[in-house]
Scaffold this active site. Structure first.
Site, PDB file in Angstrom:
ATOM      1  N   THR A 183      10.869  17.079 -66.512  1.00  0.00           N
ATOM      2  CA  THR A 183      11.250  18.396 -66.002  1.00  0.00           C
ATOM      3  C   THR A 183      12.622  18.379 -65.353  1.00  0.00           C
ATOM      4  OG1 THR A 183      10.713  19.994 -64.252  1.00  0.00           O
ATOM      5  CG2 THR A 183       9.912  17.778 -63.924  1.00  0.00           C
ATOM      6  N   TYR A 200       6.297  17.094 -56.882  1.00  0.00           N
ATOM      7  CA  TYR A 200       6.132  17.305 -58.323  1.00  0.00           C
ATOM      8  C   TYR A 200       7.266  16.616 -59.081  1.00  0.00           C
ATOM      9  CZ  TYR A 200       6.607  19.636 -62.822  1.00  0.00           C
ATOM     10  OH  TYR A 200       6.770  19.882 -64.159  1.00  0.00           O
ATOM     11  N   TYR A 240      -0.910  25.145 -71.513  1.00  0.00           N
ATOM     12  CA  TYR A 240       0.061  26.113 -72.069  1.00  0.00           C
ATOM     13  C   TYR A 240       0.991  25.457 -73.111  1.00  0.00           C
ATOM     14  CZ  TYR A 240       4.133  29.314 -71.908  1.00  0.00           C
ATOM     15  OH  TYR A 240       5.187  30.139 -72.226  1.00  0.00           O
TER      16      TYR A 240
HETATM   17  N1  UFG Z   1       9.621  34.777 -59.167  1.00  0.00           N
HETATM   18  C1  UFG Z   1       9.555  36.015 -58.565  1.00  0.00           C
HETATM   19  N2  UFG Z   1       8.344  36.638 -58.518  1.00  0.00           N
HETATM   20  C2  UFG Z   1       7.197  36.071 -59.025  1.00  0.00           C
HETATM   21  C3  UFG Z   1       7.282  34.802 -59.636  1.00  0.00           C
HETATM   22  C4  UFG Z   1       8.511  34.179 -59.686  1.00  0.00           C
HETATM   23  O1  UFG Z   1      10.563  36.567 -58.076  1.00  0.00           O
HETATM   24  O2  UFG Z   1       6.108  36.692 -58.934  1.00  0.00           O
HETATM   25  C5  UFG Z   1      10.926  34.099 -59.247  1.00  0.00           C
HETATM   26  C6  UFG Z   1      10.943  32.760 -58.523  1.00  0.00           C
HETATM   27  O3  UFG Z   1      11.226  32.932 -57.150  1.00  0.00           O
HETATM   28  C7  UFG Z   1      12.043  32.010 -59.286  1.00  0.00           C
HETATM   29  C8  UFG Z   1      11.921  32.563 -60.715  1.00  0.00           C
HETATM   30  O4  UFG Z   1      11.206  33.784 -60.599  1.00  0.00           O
HETATM   31  O5  UFG Z   1      13.294  32.373 -58.782  1.00  0.00           O
HETATM   32  C9  UFG Z   1      11.167  31.628 -61.648  1.00  0.00           C
HETATM   33  O6  UFG Z   1       9.934  31.269 -61.025  1.00  0.00           O
HETATM   34  P1  UFG Z   1       8.701  30.618 -61.828  1.00  0.00           P
HETATM   35  O7  UFG Z   1       7.573  30.488 -60.851  1.00  0.00           O
HETATM   36  O8  UFG Z   1       8.448  31.378 -63.073  1.00  0.00           O
HETATM   37  O9  UFG Z   1       9.245  29.187 -62.263  1.00  0.00           O
HETATM   38  P2  UFG Z   1       9.846  27.991 -61.370  1.00  0.00           P
HETATM   39  O10 UFG Z   1      11.331  27.972 -61.655  1.00  0.00           O
HETATM   40  O11 UFG Z   1       9.450  28.060 -59.950  1.00  0.00           O
HETATM   41  O12 UFG Z   1       9.113  26.708 -61.941  1.00  0.00           O
HETATM   42  C10 UFG Z   1       8.910  26.461 -63.318  1.00  0.00           C
HETATM   43  C11 UFG Z   1       7.720  25.492 -63.482  1.00  0.00           C
HETATM   44  C12 UFG Z   1       8.055  24.132 -62.884  1.00  0.00           C
HETATM   45  C13 UFG Z   1       9.365  23.627 -63.445  1.00  0.00           C
HETATM   46  C14 UFG Z   1      10.458  24.670 -63.255  1.00  0.00           C
HETATM   47  C15 UFG Z   1      11.741  24.233 -63.894  1.00  0.00           C
HETATM   48  O13 UFG Z   1       6.563  26.002 -62.847  1.00  0.00           O
HETATM   49  O14 UFG Z   1       7.013  23.234 -63.220  1.00  0.00           O
HETATM   50  O15 UFG Z   1      10.066  25.896 -63.859  1.00  0.00           O
HETATM   51  O16 UFG Z   1      12.790  25.128 -63.481  1.00  0.00           O
HETATM   52  F1  UFG Z   1       9.739  22.489 -62.809  1.00  0.00           F
END
Ligand code: UFG
Length: 333
Positions: A121, A145, A10
């Site tokens: 990150t 991670y 990505y």
């Molecule tokens: N979320 C939902 N529903 C979904 C997907 C996500 O409510 O279907 C919420 C999650 O709980 C979280 C927010 O949306 O509160 C963001 O979630 P993401 O999965 O989009 O991203 P993350 O913050 O978990 O993780 C991403 C990358 C990591 C990185 C991080 C840095 O995947 O590699 O951002 O903040 F470390």
């Protein structure tokens, strides 16, 4: 020639486009485990892009690249990046993200290549002690991670002292959006990220978008994140390399917009942009999620002259255009 590891993924693929449009010649190494051959084929339409299928866990694969091309600097993305998966399968993360990088750095030293921009990150900070998070925030990652990436940061510091390898560590926050010409975009299987999951719920009839928890200590009860546009992020890599070429000093920068958006905010903005209702339900909290993460990125703005230009609406627009293409591609329409 610039080596971009993970260039079929990505953020990597957007960075390849950014570099070739700035006139650089690029070679990608990618094992195509999470990256896609279709992405490589799109990028290879540009004469300045070369590709070698290879895995950083095999040092011979890396040497193949350094033997064939005269590499001036490396932009290093190739890594696994799912927090939840890293808790269940830590070995996978340390082997790929940490050991794979060690192979890469050793090969760089062997071939006298001394400049690298590394995809780190905000997960290296762990639970925020304060927000916005600046580069001096303590680094206490709470999952393998984040630990696998922090180890690499430390290894890079030691390689600078021992061998003069200069590195820029970019600690990014959440990444969003797609190329404005929709040549490439976000394509994970399975998709776990917020914005593509909201958008997919508009295509896939049976898919109801789930908000993971609405009882966090935030104004609307849902988690807050800092969503930086992927093209702006790609630009940060180019500025980081230019800084490295100019100063020959190692450094570390946060890359984020300094604005926090809640899950509910993002959902409402998607609805507004698409002009349609999106099926949604409230689900349990997801393990490992922290309530609030957003960046202080003044250091990158001052020293690299980087600026987040594109808004969250821009990111949702381009992500939606990309999702339409991806949906057709995956469903042979
Ligand atoms: N979320 C939902 N529903 C979904 C997907 C996500 O409510 O279907 C919420 C999650 O709980 C979280 C927010 O949306 O509160 C963001 O979630 P993401 O999965 O989009 O991203 P993350 O913050 O978990 O993780 C991403 C990358 C990591 C990185 C991080 C840095 O995947 O590699 O951002 O903040 F470390």
């Amino acid at each position: 020639m610039i080596l971009i590891t993970g260039g079929a993924g990505y953020i990597g693929s957007h960075t390849v486009l950014n570099f070739i449009e700035a006139g650089y010649e690029v070679v990608i190494i990618d094992n195509l485990e999470t990256g896609h051959i279709e992405t490589v084929n799109t990028l290879k339409q540009y004469r300045k892009v070369h590709f070698i299928k290879g895995d950083l866990k095999n040092i011979e694969d890396i040497e193949k690249v350094f033997n064939k091309y005269k590499i001036d600097a490396v932009i290093h993305f190739a890594a696994y990046s799912l927090v939840g998966e890293s808790v269940e399968h830590p070995a996978k993360y340390y082997r790929n993200n940490t050991f794979g990088t060690l192979n890469l750095l050793d090969t760089m030293i062997k071939y006298n290549v001394k400049k690298i921009v590394f995809s780190s990150t905000c997960a290296t900070y762990g639970e925020p002690k304060y927000t916005p998070i600046d580069e001096n925030h303590p680094q206490k990652p709470i999952n393998p991670y984040g630990k696998s990436k922090l180890m690499v940061e430390k290894i890079m510091e030691d390689y600078d002292s021992a061998y003069g390898l200069k590195s820029i560590k970019l600690r990014y926050f959440n990444v969003a959006g797609a190329d404005n010409k929709v040549r490439v975009g976000e394509w994970h299987e399975p998709e776990t990220h917020l914005i593509p999951n909201i958008l997919k719920s508009t295509f896939e009839k049976e898919k109801i978008f789930k908000i993971f928890g609405n009882d966090y200590d935030t104004p609307d009860g849902t988690c807050i994140r800092d969503y930086v546009n992927v093209e702006d992020l790609a630009q940060a890599h180019k500025l980081a390399l230019e800084y490295l070429n100019k100063t020959n000093t190692s450094n570390v920068f946060n890359i984020g917009t300094e604005k926090g958006d809640s899950v509910k905010n993002i959902f409402d903005t998607c609805k507004e942009i698409l002009g349609k209702e999106i099926p949604v339900e409230i689900a349990e909290r997801r393990a490992g999620d922290t309530s609030i993460l957003y960046a202080d990125s003044k250091k990158a703005q001052t020293i690299l002259n980087w600026k987040p230009i594109r808004t969250i609406k821009d990111s949702i627009h381009s992500a939606y255009e990309w999702e339409k293409i991806l949906y057709k591609r995956l469903n042979n329409k």
